[in-house]
Motif scaffolding. Sequence first.
Motif, PDB file in Angstrom:
ATOM      1  N   ARG A   1      14.358   6.601   0.947  1.00 15.37           N
ATOM      2  CA  ARG A   1      15.276   5.979  -0.015  1.00 15.37           C
ATOM      3  C   ARG A   1      15.044   4.471  -0.101  1.00 15.37           C
ATOM      4  N   VAL A   2      14.731   3.852   1.028  1.00 17.27           N
ATOM      5  CA  VAL A   2      14.446   2.413   1.024  1.00 17.27           C
ATOM      6  C   VAL A   2      13.232   2.114   0.162  1.00 17.27           C
TER       7      VAL A   2
ATOM      8  N   GLN B   1      13.083  -1.472  -8.033  1.00  9.88           N
ATOM      9  CA  GLN B   1      13.285  -2.892  -8.303  1.00  9.88           C
ATOM     10  C   GLN B   1      12.075  -3.501  -9.000  1.00  9.88           C
ATOM     11  N   LYS B   2      10.904  -2.967  -8.738  1.00 13.15           N
ATOM     12  CA  LYS B   2       9.668  -3.551  -9.275  1.00 13.15           C
ATOM     13  C   LYS B   2       9.211  -2.936 -10.593  1.00 13.15           C
ATOM     14  N   ILE B   3       9.587  -1.671 -10.865  1.00 17.03           N
ATOM     15  CA  ILE B   3       9.008  -1.013 -12.048  1.00 17.03           C
ATOM     16  C   ILE B   3      10.031  -0.607 -13.097  1.00 17.03           C
TER      17      ILE B   3
ATOM     18  N   PRO C   1       0.813  -1.229   0.000  1.00 14.85           N
ATOM     19  CA  PRO C   1       0.000   0.000   0.000  1.00 14.85           C
ATOM     20  C   PRO C   1       0.844   1.276   0.000  1.00 14.85           C
ATOM     21  N   LYS C   2       1.921   1.317   0.768  1.00 13.99           N
ATOM     22  CA  LYS C   2       2.756   2.514   0.812  1.00 13.99           C
ATOM     23  C   LYS C   2       3.520   2.704  -0.493  1.00 13.99           C
ATOM     24  N   GLU C   3       4.005   1.610  -1.069  1.00 13.44           N
ATOM     25  CA  GLU C   3       4.683   1.706  -2.355  1.00 13.44           C
ATOM     26  C   GLU C   3       3.735   2.252  -3.420  1.00 13.44           C
ATOM     27  N   TYR C   4       2.506   1.750  -3.407  1.00 12.10           N
ATOM     28  CA  TYR C   4       1.517   2.223  -4.382  1.00 12.10           C
ATOM     29  C   TYR C   4       1.223   3.706  -4.180  1.00 12.10           C
ATOM     30  N   ASP C   5       1.004   4.124  -2.946  1.00 10.48           N
ATOM     31  CA  ASP C   5       0.701   5.535  -2.676  1.00 10.48           C
ATOM     32  C   ASP C   5       1.860   6.431  -3.096  1.00 10.48           C
TER      33      ASP C   5
END
Length: 229
Positions: A195-196, A203-205, A156-160
């Motif tokens: 940064r993390v 790494q994912k996109i 959820p945080k990565e998406y936001d």
Amino acid sequence: MSADRILVVDDEPQIQRFLRPALTAAGYDVIEARTGAEAVKAAATAAPDVIILDLGLPDMDGKDVVAKLRGWSTVPIIILSARDRESEKVAALDLGADDYIEKPFGIGELTARIRTALRHRLRADAQTERVCVDGLEIDTLRRLVARDGEPVRLTPKEYDLLVLLARHAGRVVTHRTLLTSIWGPAHGDDLHYLRVFIGQLRQKIERDPARPAIIRTEPGVGYRFADEL
């Protein structure tokens, strides 16, 4: 169709003499202001589509002009200044400026940033629900992310974080803006934390996370989501 109107705010005559013909040749309607007070008045009466703003004005700091304008206007603001300290960039961007270009500059870079600002304004006005760049697709209506047609699993945080950057495509988004928007005011200085998450997103996109093309680093300032590749 009428030309997009650019308000140039700078008290240096040589800058005005350079920018007016260059921007006019690029197809823009140019209006000028030489003080902060003139800039605020022109922004209210002339309805510019983009403002190019120097920070060193004779009557007030350009950052104060940004703050005044952001009290009632969302017009894109591109800072154009000889001040090269990162703190100046961050302060202007945190106050609501859209971009920052240092003097000396090339007209090609400036017109490219203007085009980006205009595209972003159109997307914001249209409340775009789908963003596509370099095979990455973000569908905010369905809350889905795909890379070359394959679903990308995000927390959820990565998406936001990704959506916030994508909605400001082409613009610099400062570390503090990202941290406070996603994690809250108490995390405004947690740069390592940010940064993390940026590293995880890349790494994912990204096609090559070691050489990111979609989420670009603005050293000492923040990140910029690619407007186009």
